[in-house]
Design a protein around this motif. Structure first.
Motif, PDB file in Angstrom:
ATOM      1  N   LEU A   1       0.861  -1.185   0.000  1.00  0.00           N
ATOM      2  CA  LEU A   1       0.000   0.000   0.000  1.00  0.00           C
ATOM      3  C   LEU A   1       0.899   1.238   0.000  1.00  0.00           C
ATOM      4  CD1 LEU A   1      -2.938   1.026   0.235  1.00  0.00           C
ATOM      5  CD2 LEU A   1      -2.654   1.006   2.714  1.00  0.00           C
ATOM      6  N   LEU A   2       0.685   2.120  -0.974  1.00  0.00           N
ATOM      7  CA  LEU A   2       1.421   3.374  -1.017  1.00  0.00           C
ATOM      8  C   LEU A   2       0.537   4.448  -0.406  1.00  0.00           C
ATOM      9  CD1 LEU A   2       2.700   3.130  -4.705  1.00  0.00           C
ATOM     10  CD2 LEU A   2       3.846   2.334  -2.625  1.00  0.00           C
ATOM     11  N   VAL A   3       1.065   5.178   0.550  1.00  0.00           N
ATOM     12  CA  VAL A   3       0.240   6.185   1.226  1.00  0.00           C
ATOM     13  C   VAL A   3       0.864   7.564   1.075  1.00  0.00           C
ATOM     14  CG1 VAL A   3      -0.548   4.483   2.904  1.00  0.00           C
ATOM     15  CG2 VAL A   3       1.383   5.947   3.479  1.00  0.00           C
ATOM     16  N   THR A   4       0.015   8.567   0.942  1.00  0.00           N
ATOM     17  CA  THR A   4       0.494   9.942   0.837  1.00  0.00           C
ATOM     18  C   THR A   4      -0.093  10.760   1.966  1.00  0.00           C
ATOM     19  OG1 THR A   4       0.606   9.718  -1.550  1.00  0.00           O
ATOM     20  CG2 THR A   4       0.624  11.955  -0.687  1.00  0.00           C
ATOM     21  N   LYS A   5       0.739  11.569   2.598  1.00  0.00           N
ATOM     22  CA  LYS A   5       0.254  12.419   3.689  1.00  0.00           C
ATOM     23  C   LYS A   5       0.946  13.768   3.662  1.00  0.00           C
ATOM     24  CE  LYS A   5       1.905  12.220   7.803  1.00  0.00           C
ATOM     25  NZ  LYS A   5       2.151  11.861   9.190  1.00  0.00           N
ATOM     26  N   PRO A   6       0.240  14.802   4.137  1.00  0.00           N
ATOM     27  CA  PRO A   6       0.896  16.112   4.227  1.00  0.00           C
ATOM     28  C   PRO A   6       1.898  16.125   5.388  1.00  0.00           C
ATOM     29  CG  PRO A   6      -1.503  16.256   4.593  1.00  0.00           C
ATOM     30  CD  PRO A   6      -1.147  14.825   4.591  1.00  0.00           C
ATOM     31  N   VAL A   7       3.053  16.718   5.154  1.00  0.00           N
ATOM     32  CA  VAL A   7       4.037  16.887   6.221  1.00  0.00           C
ATOM     33  C   VAL A   7       4.520  18.340   6.236  1.00  0.00           C
ATOM     34  CG1 VAL A   7       4.794  14.466   6.236  1.00  0.00           C
ATOM     35  CG2 VAL A   7       5.944  16.095   4.735  1.00  0.00           C
ATOM     36  N   TYR A   8       5.327  18.685   7.194  1.00  0.00           N
ATOM     37  CA  TYR A   8       5.790  20.072   7.355  1.00  0.00           C
ATOM     38  C   TYR A   8       4.615  21.039   7.265  1.00  0.00           C
ATOM     39  CZ  TYR A   8      10.682  18.815   7.450  1.00  0.00           C
ATOM     40  OH  TYR A   8      11.894  18.289   7.823  1.00  0.00           O
TER      41      TYR A   8
ATOM     42  N   VAL B   1      11.490  15.651  24.016  1.00  0.00           N
ATOM     43  CA  VAL B   1      11.365  16.840  23.166  1.00  0.00           C
ATOM     44  C   VAL B   1      12.162  16.669  21.877  1.00  0.00           C
ATOM     45  CG1 VAL B   1      10.935  18.420  25.084  1.00  0.00           C
ATOM     46  CG2 VAL B   1      13.274  18.032  24.343  1.00  0.00           C
ATOM     47  N   LYS B   2      11.610  17.184  20.803  1.00  0.00           N
ATOM     48  CA  LYS B   2      12.266  17.067  19.501  1.00  0.00           C
ATOM     49  C   LYS B   2      12.647  18.459  18.994  1.00  0.00           C
ATOM     50  CE  LYS B   2      11.467  15.196  14.868  1.00  0.00           C
ATOM     51  NZ  LYS B   2      10.478  14.630  13.939  1.00  0.00           N
ATOM     52  N   GLN B   3      13.813  18.531  18.385  1.00  0.00           N
ATOM     53  CA  GLN B   3      14.227  19.775  17.733  1.00  0.00           C
ATOM     54  C   GLN B   3      13.772  19.738  16.290  1.00  0.00           C
ATOM     55  OE1 GLN B   3      18.399  20.793  17.708  1.00  0.00           O
ATOM     56  NE2 GLN B   3      18.459  20.813  19.938  1.00  0.00           N
ATOM     57  N   ILE B   4      13.142  20.827  15.863  1.00  0.00           N
ATOM     58  CA  ILE B   4      12.712  20.890  14.455  1.00  0.00           C
ATOM     59  C   ILE B   4      13.002  22.279  13.891  1.00  0.00           C
ATOM     60  CG2 ILE B   4      10.876  19.179  14.771  1.00  0.00           C
ATOM     61  CD1 ILE B   4       8.877  21.509  14.796  1.00  0.00           C
ATOM     62  N   ALA B   5      12.972  22.381  12.586  1.00  0.00           N
ATOM     63  CA  ALA B   5      13.077  23.697  11.951  1.00  0.00           C
ATOM     64  C   ALA B   5      11.812  24.464  12.307  1.00  0.00           C
ATOM     65  CB  ALA B   5      13.191  23.533  10.444  1.00  0.00           C
ATOM     66  N   ASP B   6      11.938  25.736  12.583  1.00  0.00           N
ATOM     67  CA  ASP B   6      10.813  26.559  13.020  1.00  0.00           C
ATOM     68  C   ASP B   6       9.591  26.384  12.105  1.00  0.00           C
ATOM     69  OD1 ASP B   6       9.075  28.416  13.922  1.00  0.00           O
ATOM     70  OD2 ASP B   6      10.413  30.146  13.697  1.00  0.00           O
TER      71      ASP B   6
ATOM     72  N   ASP C   1      12.347   7.054  11.937  1.00  0.00           N
ATOM     73  CA  ASP C   1      10.897   7.205  11.862  1.00  0.00           C
ATOM     74  C   ASP C   1      10.348   7.036  13.273  1.00  0.00           C
ATOM     75  OD1 ASP C   1      11.168   4.510  12.300  1.00  0.00           O
ATOM     76  OD2 ASP C   1      10.048   3.862  10.535  1.00  0.00           O
ATOM     77  N   SER C   2       9.034   7.048  13.396  1.00  0.00           N
ATOM     78  CA  SER C   2       8.430   6.943  14.730  1.00  0.00           C
ATOM     79  C   SER C   2       8.908   5.684  15.441  1.00  0.00           C
ATOM     80  CB  SER C   2       6.910   6.863  14.613  1.00  0.00           C
ATOM     81  OG  SER C   2       6.422   7.932  13.861  1.00  0.00           O
TER      82      SER C   2
ATOM     83  N   TRP D   1       7.019  16.090  10.803  1.00  0.00           N
ATOM     84  CA  TRP D   1       6.512  14.894  10.112  1.00  0.00           C
ATOM     85  C   TRP D   1       5.110  14.507  10.555  1.00  0.00           C
ATOM     86  CZ3 TRP D   1       8.561  13.430   5.721  1.00  0.00           C
ATOM     87  CH2 TRP D   1       9.870  13.852   5.438  1.00  0.00           C
ATOM     88  N   ASN D   2       4.619  15.134  11.626  1.00  0.00           N
ATOM     89  CA  ASN D   2       3.197  15.033  11.907  1.00  0.00           C
ATOM     90  C   ASN D   2       2.686  13.616  12.154  1.00  0.00           C
ATOM     91  OD1 ASN D   2       1.437  17.076  12.185  1.00  0.00           O
ATOM     92  ND2 ASN D   2       0.428  16.747  10.218  1.00  0.00           N
ATOM     93  N   ALA D   3       3.501  12.735  12.700  1.00  0.00           N
ATOM     94  CA  ALA D   3       3.081  11.339  12.799  1.00  0.00           C
ATOM     95  C   ALA D   3       2.272  11.062  14.066  1.00  0.00           C
ATOM     96  CB  ALA D   3       4.287  10.415  12.729  1.00  0.00           C
ATOM     97  N   GLY D   4       2.671  11.641  15.195  1.00  0.00           N
ATOM     98  CA  GLY D   4       1.922  11.416  16.432  1.00  0.00           C
ATOM     99  C   GLY D   4       1.988   9.992  16.937  1.00  0.00           C
ATOM    100  N   GLN D   5       3.147   9.365  16.807  1.00  0.00           N
ATOM    101  CA  GLN D   5       3.255   7.959  17.192  1.00  0.00           C
ATOM    102  C   GLN D   5       4.254   7.668  18.301  1.00  0.00           C
ATOM    103  OE1 GLN D   5       3.458   4.954  14.185  1.00  0.00           O
ATOM    104  NE2 GLN D   5       2.986   6.375  12.555  1.00  0.00           N
ATOM    105  N   VAL D   6       5.211   8.577  18.510  1.00  0.00           N
ATOM    106  CA  VAL D   6       6.325   8.246  19.399  1.00  0.00           C
ATOM    107  C   VAL D   6       5.861   7.932  20.832  1.00  0.00           C
ATOM    108  CG1 VAL D   6       8.391   9.198  20.504  1.00  0.00           C
ATOM    109  CG2 VAL D   6       8.132   9.324  18.032  1.00  0.00           C
ATOM    110  N   GLY D   7       4.924   8.721  21.342  1.00  0.00           N
ATOM    111  CA  GLY D   7       4.425   8.465  22.696  1.00  0.00           C
ATOM    112  C   GLY D   7       3.810   7.074  22.806  1.00  0.00           C
ATOM    113  N   LEU D   8       3.012   6.709  21.804  1.00  0.00           N
ATOM    114  CA  LEU D   8       2.370   5.391  21.804  1.00  0.00           C
ATOM    115  C   LEU D   8       3.417   4.284  21.734  1.00  0.00           C
ATOM    116  CD1 LEU D   8      -0.509   6.186  19.286  1.00  0.00           C
ATOM    117  CD2 LEU D   8      -0.705   5.889  21.737  1.00  0.00           C
ATOM    118  N   GLY D   9       4.488   4.548  20.969  1.00  0.00           N
ATOM    119  CA  GLY D   9       5.566   3.559  20.840  1.00  0.00           C
ATOM    120  C   GLY D   9       6.294   3.360  22.159  1.00  0.00           C
ATOM    121  N   ILE D  10       6.608   4.458  22.839  1.00  0.00           N
ATOM    122  CA  ILE D  10       7.304   4.356  24.126  1.00  0.00           C
ATOM    123  C   ILE D  10       6.445   3.559  25.106  1.00  0.00           C
ATOM    124  CG2 ILE D  10       8.150   5.675  26.110  1.00  0.00           C
ATOM    125  CD1 ILE D  10       8.874   7.929  24.116  1.00  0.00           C
TER     126      ILE D  10
END
Lengths: 327, 266
Positions: free
Chosen positions: A133-140, B7-12, B98-99, B128-137
């Motif tokens: 499955l190839l998925v696309t999502k918005p980032v940044y 905490v994660k460092q990211i570009a503003d 990744d997450s 990257w907007n994933a919202g997974q790291v907390g669940l992974g920990i």
């Protein structure tokens, strides 16, 4: 790993009805299942939901499971329960909505199964040959789109609301198989004490045909009262950007954007909203976007179909009066 | 009470679009040199949540950060805000994870650090907007979790959490130790206080490499990825905006009404 087959969709019943997100997932999942020539399976968790779960057949499911867990949704309990479906199904893909429950459950199940999850995806397709499955999502903050895949099976994905099309129901039904919830070590360590609805009265933002949305340019809570009046007169709902919610001019429940609600009304009137990608990502599927902003360089004008460069305090009353005069 | 905050460092994330370059050959989105690194805003709110508990009932707050070539000034921000210790999982091998690989490494680091009652993370990272790291920990440490918190109170060895939902919130009680992810509805994070600066200047970060936390470098960062990035591209933004003309704002507004009525939109 070669035995993974079929697509499982996590279904939700909301206020006694099949959830809108669930219908969208069934629509998207049906398309993928047809490409693969495999089955579409729906699994529901809740309290005495068998009959409503059956409706998933009408929206494209080939098999439906229901697991009785009494009480309110609790992530740890549900994720533990969901893992039990694997005794009956070894899916290729497992799809969740990216919402209150799915964003919580999808990744949790993935970690439990030792596979990767991709979250908040807006486009799904089957890779020819590999059937990945190839998925696309918005980032940044939605400035760029990213396409991902994984070799893990099942592939677990959460899908952004309003990005798949809910099919029209057909005359089709079948049996609802019951699933055992089992128990996990975490059972009982989390308790939901209360659910509090803060939603304002009137039309729900997600269901509204017309949304009048305000941002930083509205300036204060008082300004939003005027906006609410306009929304009411136009028989629509009011939305807001994150800045407006963080400033507590309006409740957080009406936030539109990546971390708020995803909306796709027929008409989206953006007032005093600059058009930051995080916000636009939540409303870009609206049919017509109308922008009112003082700043001619505001990014909102790049995505709107109609625009007025001017002070909303002047524009809105004149617009409303003129519309009435034209009636 | 030991609280860990990741905490994660990211570009503003507030930086304008023009300050990023998309390299679609290498599939990277590069911030210009002028863009400062910041703490992911949701993580900053997780630090704030930890400090509110510390203010209320006392706690030792340890900030964890993971990456390669971390900006030292940014890593110290939680300490200037009031955190007590700082642990960096820092090595070239940790880059571009990744997450999955990030959560795994953080969980190992947290284990090595010793005792914990509460682990806080931001609800997601603004890049990257994933919202997974907390669940992974939570999974790797076998802990219960609650996501998207706007309020956390500690009562008798339990956390009482207000979890944001799409139509309001729910009140959830979780036995500690637990993982909780924090949302922006928590409210404004505090600014670094002058009174913390002297103490904070004395805090030296502890730096651990993969071998220090007992993980093979081949299973962290880029090499530990399970989710593979195939392509980065700019979204297609269609929209040719018809800007209303007029001598005055009033006239433009009238023209908007006429245009929308003619197009049968309103």
């Amino acid at each position: 790993m070669g035995d993974h087959k079929h697509i499982v969709v996590y279904g939700e019943i909301i206020e006694g009805q099949l959830g809108a997100m669930t219908k969208e997932l069934l629509g998207g999942g049906r398309g993928l299942a047809d490409v693969l020539g495999e089955d579409l399976v729906a699994v529901f968790i809740g309290d005495g939901i068998g009959e409503t779960a059956r409706e998933a057949y009408a929206f494209g499911a080939d098999r439906v499971y229901a697991m009785d867990i009494p009480g309110a949704y609790e992530a740890n309990l549900y994720a533990g329960g969901l893992a039990n479906i694997l005794e009956h199904e070894q899916p290729r893909y497992f799809l969740f909505g990216h919402d209150d429950q799915g964003a919580d459950l999808g990744p949790a199940l993935a970690f439990k199964l030792n596979v990767a999850a991709a979250t908040d995806c807006v486009e799904l397709s089957v890779e020819e040959g590999t059937k990945r499955l190839l998925v696309t999502k918005p980032v940044y903050g939605a400035l760029v789109m990213a396409k991902f895949s994984t070799d893990d099976l099942p592939q677990i994905v959460t899908v952004r609301p309003k990005s798949m099309i809910a099919p029209d129901p057909v005359d089709r039904t079948g049996e609802v198989r019951s699933l055992d919830a089992g128990s996990t070590a975490l059972n009982g360590r989390v308790k939901v004490l209360e659910k509090i609805v803060e939603e304002s009265e009137g039309i729900k933002l997600e269901d509204a045909e017309l949304i009048v949305s305000g941002g930083r340019g509205i300036g204060d809570a008082e300004g939003f009262k005027k906006l609410a009046e306009v929304a009411r007169e136009l028989k629509g709902a009011m939305g807001a950007s994150r800045v407006a919610c963080d400033n507590e001019w309006v409740p957080a429940t009406i936030q539109v954007g990546i971390t708020g609600k995803i909306v796709a009304p027929r008409i989206y009137i953006a007032v005093g909203i600059s058009g930051a990608s995080q916000h636009m990502s939540g409303c870009s599927r609206s049919k017509t976007i109308i922008a009112i902003n003082k700043d001619p360089r505001a990014a909102i004008f790049k995505q709107a179909q109609y625009g007025v460069v001017g002070d909303w305090k002047i524009v809105l009353p004149v617009l409303m009066d003129k519309l009435k005069a034209l009636d | 009470m030991n609280i860990i905050v990741c905490v994660k460092q990211i570009a503003d994330p507030e930086a304008p679009e023009e300050s990023f370059t998309l390299d679609s050959e290498k599939n990277v989105f590069i911030p210009s040199a002028k863009i400062t690194k910041v703490l992911n805003p949701f993580d900053e709110q997780a630090v704030e949540a930890a400090l509110r508990i510390k203010d209320q009932s006392g706690a030792k707050v340890t900030a964890f950060s993971l990456g390669a070539g971390l900006d030292r000034a940014v890593t110290k921000k939680p300490v200037f805000m009031g955190a007590d210790e700082l642990i960096l999982l820092e090595d070239e091998a940790f880059a571009d994870g990744d997450s999955w690989s990030t959560a795994r490494a953080l969980a190992e680091g947290i284990k090595k650090n010793g005792s914990y009652d509460l682990i806080l993370c931001g609800r997601q990272a603004a890049d990257w907007n994933a919202g997974q790291v907390g669940l992974g920990i939570a999974n790797f440490l076998g802990l219960p979790y609650v996501t998207v918190a706007k309020k956390i109170e500690i009562i008798d060895g339990k956390a009482r959490v207000e979890r944001v939902t799409s139509n309001g919130h729910e009140v959830v009680e979780v036995q500690l130790p637990a993982v909780i992810t924090v949302s922006n509805e928590l409210g404004q994070a505090r600014y670094p206080a002058i009174k913390n600066i002297r103490a904070a200047n004395k805090v030296q970060p502890v730096v651990w490499k993969p071998s220090d936390i007992g993980i093979d470098p081949s299973s962290v960062g880029k090499n530990g990825r399970r989710l593979h990035l195939l392509k980065l591209f700019k979204p297609v933004i269609q929209g040719t905006c018809e800007i209303m003309e007029g001598e005055s704002t009033e006239e433009m507004a009238e023209n908007l009404a006429l245009t929308l009525r003619r197009a049968k939109i309103l």
